[in-house]
Motif scaffolding. Structure first.
Motif, PDB file in Angstrom:
ATOM      1  N   ASP A   2       0.860  -1.179   0.000  1.00 26.68           N
ATOM      2  CA  ASP A   2       0.000   0.000   0.000  1.00 26.68           C
ATOM      3  C   ASP A   2       0.896   1.229   0.000  1.00 26.68           C
ATOM      4  O   ASP A   2       2.088   1.128   0.284  1.00 26.68           O
ATOM      5  CB  ASP A   2      -0.893   0.032   1.250  1.00 26.68           C
ATOM      6  CG  ASP A   2      -1.968  -1.043   1.214  1.00 26.68           C
ATOM      7  OD1 ASP A   2      -2.687  -1.128   0.205  1.00 26.68           O
ATOM      8  OD2 ASP A   2      -2.092  -1.791   2.206  1.00 26.68           O
ATOM      9  N   GLN A  23       0.660  -0.205  15.528  1.00 29.49           N
ATOM     10  CA  GLN A  23       0.901  -1.636  15.721  1.00 29.49           C
ATOM     11  C   GLN A  23      -0.190  -2.213  16.608  1.00 29.49           C
ATOM     12  O   GLN A  23      -0.483  -1.698  17.680  1.00 29.49           O
ATOM     13  CB  GLN A  23       2.265  -1.900  16.353  1.00 29.49           C
ATOM     14  CG  GLN A  23       2.544  -3.391  16.495  1.00 29.49           C
ATOM     15  CD  GLN A  23       3.987  -3.683  16.858  1.00 29.49           C
ATOM     16  OE1 GLN A  23       4.883  -2.939  16.488  1.00 29.49           O
ATOM     17  NE2 GLN A  23       4.208  -4.768  17.555  1.00 29.49           N
ATOM     18  N   ILE A  27      -1.823  -5.603  12.414  1.00 32.23           N
ATOM     19  CA  ILE A  27      -1.245  -4.389  11.824  1.00 32.23           C
ATOM     20  C   ILE A  27       0.135  -4.194  12.433  1.00 32.23           C
ATOM     21  O   ILE A  27       0.271  -3.980  13.635  1.00 32.23           O
ATOM     22  CB  ILE A  27      -2.131  -3.157  12.079  1.00 32.23           C
ATOM     23  CG1 ILE A  27      -3.531  -3.405  11.508  1.00 32.23           C
ATOM     24  CG2 ILE A  27      -1.501  -1.915  11.461  1.00 32.23           C
ATOM     25  CD1 ILE A  27      -4.534  -2.333  11.857  1.00 32.23           C
ATOM     26  N   PRO A  30       5.899  -1.968   8.446  1.00 38.53           N
ATOM     27  CA  PRO A  30       6.226  -2.652   7.199  1.00 38.53           C
ATOM     28  C   PRO A  30       7.590  -3.319   7.239  1.00 38.53           C
ATOM     29  O   PRO A  30       8.444  -2.977   8.065  1.00 38.53           O
ATOM     30  CB  PRO A  30       6.215  -1.524   6.164  1.00 38.53           C
ATOM     31  CG  PRO A  30       6.537  -0.306   6.943  1.00 38.53           C
ATOM     32  CD  PRO A  30       5.937  -0.516   8.301  1.00 38.53           C
ATOM     33  N   GLU A  31       7.766  -4.265   6.352  1.00 37.57           N
ATOM     34  CA  GLU A  31       9.061  -4.924   6.160  1.00 37.57           C
ATOM     35  C   GLU A  31      10.044  -3.953   5.500  1.00 37.57           C
ATOM     36  O   GLU A  31      11.225  -3.938   5.791  1.00 37.57           O
ATOM     37  CB  GLU A  31       8.870  -6.164   5.284  1.00 37.57           C
ATOM     38  CG  GLU A  31      10.082  -7.022   5.138  1.00 37.57           C
ATOM     39  CD  GLU A  31      10.435  -7.758   6.413  1.00 37.57           C
ATOM     40  OE1 GLU A  31      11.640  -7.938   6.649  1.00 37.57           O
ATOM     41  OE2 GLU A  31       9.533  -8.150   7.165  1.00 37.57           O
ATOM     42  N   LEU A  78       4.565   1.031   1.253  1.00 40.31           N
ATOM     43  CA  LEU A  78       4.773   0.143   2.387  1.00 40.31           C
ATOM     44  C   LEU A  78       4.711  -1.308   1.930  1.00 40.31           C
ATOM     45  O   LEU A  78       3.674  -1.774   1.460  1.00 40.31           O
ATOM     46  CB  LEU A  78       3.699   0.387   3.452  1.00 40.31           C
ATOM     47  CG  LEU A  78       3.508   1.835   3.896  1.00 40.31           C
ATOM     48  CD1 LEU A  78       2.361   1.937   4.878  1.00 40.31           C
ATOM     49  CD2 LEU A  78       4.790   2.387   4.476  1.00 40.31           C
ATOM     50  N   HIS A  80       4.399  -4.781   3.119  1.00 40.48           N
ATOM     51  CA  HIS A  80       3.927  -5.386   4.361  1.00 40.48           C
ATOM     52  C   HIS A  80       4.699  -6.647   4.736  1.00 40.48           C
ATOM     53  O   HIS A  80       5.215  -7.356   3.870  1.00 40.48           O
ATOM     54  CB  HIS A  80       2.449  -5.761   4.236  1.00 40.48           C
ATOM     55  CG  HIS A  80       1.576  -4.625   3.833  1.00 40.48           C
ATOM     56  ND1 HIS A  80       1.450  -3.480   4.582  1.00 40.48           N
ATOM     57  CD2 HIS A  80       0.783  -4.444   2.749  1.00 40.48           C
ATOM     58  CE1 HIS A  80       0.611  -2.652   3.986  1.00 40.48           C
ATOM     59  NE2 HIS A  80       0.197  -3.204   2.863  1.00 40.48           N
ATOM     60  N   GLN A  81       4.715  -6.917   6.046  1.00 38.39           N
ATOM     61  CA  GLN A  81       5.208  -8.206   6.510  1.00 38.39           C
ATOM     62  C   GLN A  81       4.200  -9.261   6.048  1.00 38.39           C
ATOM     63  O   GLN A  81       3.012  -8.987   5.909  1.00 38.39           O
ATOM     64  CB  GLN A  81       5.338  -8.221   8.031  1.00 38.39           C
ATOM     65  CG  GLN A  81       6.389  -7.249   8.540  1.00 38.39           C
ATOM     66  CD  GLN A  81       6.599  -7.363  10.034  1.00 38.39           C
ATOM     67  OE1 GLN A  81       6.571  -8.462  10.584  1.00 38.39           O
ATOM     68  NE2 GLN A  81       6.814  -6.231  10.684  1.00 38.39           N
ATOM     69  N   LYS A  84       0.336  -9.608   6.937  1.00 40.47           N
ATOM     70  CA  LYS A  84      -0.027  -8.483   7.802  1.00 40.47           C
ATOM     71  C   LYS A  84      -0.310  -7.240   6.970  1.00 40.47           C
ATOM     72  O   LYS A  84      -0.068  -7.207   5.772  1.00 40.47           O
ATOM     73  CB  LYS A  84       1.104  -8.177   8.801  1.00 40.47           C
ATOM     74  CG  LYS A  84       1.531  -9.358   9.641  1.00 40.47           C
ATOM     75  CD  LYS A  84       0.438  -9.806  10.574  1.00 40.47           C
ATOM     76  CE  LYS A  84       0.912 -10.965  11.428  1.00 40.47           C
ATOM     77  NZ  LYS A  84      -0.117 -11.483  12.287  1.00 40.47           N
ATOM     78  N   LYS A  85      -0.801  -6.219   7.607  1.00 43.21           N
ATOM     79  CA  LYS A  85      -1.000  -4.899   7.005  1.00 43.21           C
ATOM     80  C   LYS A  85      -0.190  -3.899   7.810  1.00 43.21           C
ATOM     81  O   LYS A  85       0.222  -4.173   8.933  1.00 43.21           O
ATOM     82  CB  LYS A  85      -2.487  -4.502   7.023  1.00 43.21           C
ATOM     83  CG  LYS A  85      -3.345  -5.363   6.129  1.00 43.21           C
ATOM     84  CD  LYS A  85      -3.029  -5.118   4.684  1.00 43.21           C
ATOM     85  CE  LYS A  85      -3.945  -5.919   3.780  1.00 43.21           C
ATOM     86  NZ  LYS A  85      -3.586  -5.769   2.396  1.00 43.21           N
ATOM     87  N   SER A  86       0.004  -2.706   7.251  1.00 44.59           N
ATOM     88  CA  SER A  86       0.747  -1.647   7.926  1.00 44.59           C
ATOM     89  C   SER A  86      -0.120  -0.406   8.014  1.00 44.59           C
ATOM     90  O   SER A  86      -0.948  -0.163   7.148  1.00 44.59           O
ATOM     91  CB  SER A  86       2.026  -1.308   7.161  1.00 44.59           C
ATOM     92  OG  SER A  86       2.850  -2.443   7.052  1.00 44.59           O
TER      93      SER A  86
END
Length: 96
Positions: A2, A23, A27, A30-31, A78, A80-81, A84-86
């Motif tokens: 995103d 967090q 959520i 980001p990675e 971003l 994401h991991q 997951k989302k950020s």
């Protein structure tokens, strides 16, 4: 992935980006972040020369140091991991 775009409505000079990531359960910070700046006709990648801390953390200050940059718009992509989302809850652009 995103992204969030910040439009300054004028040319703005910066070399630090302060980012606060939300967090909670699914959520996470980001990675990776890819910074792009608008040059008036297209988006250009802007290298992050240093992250403080090295790995992004949630609910705290993350500093992205970049070479001095002049842009009217900035986009933070971003990555994401996995699974997951950020979320970002605050962004500041500074020239220090």
């Amino acid at each position: 992935m995103d992204w969030v775009e910040i439009d300054f409505n004028k040319q703005y000079t910066f070399n630090r980006i302060y980012v606060y990531f939300f967090q909670d359960n699914n959520i996470l910070p980001p990675e990776e972040i890819i910074v792009e700046c608008w040059d008036g006709s297209s988006w250009k990648n802007t290298a992050i020369v240093k992250n403080i801390p090295e790995k992004y953390i949630g609910n705290a200050l993350n500093i992205l140091a970049v070479n001095e940059t002049i842009a009217s718009k900035v986009r933070l992509n971003l990555v994401h991991q996995k699974g997951k989302k950020s979320g970002i809850y605050e962004v500041e652009f500074l020239n220090k």
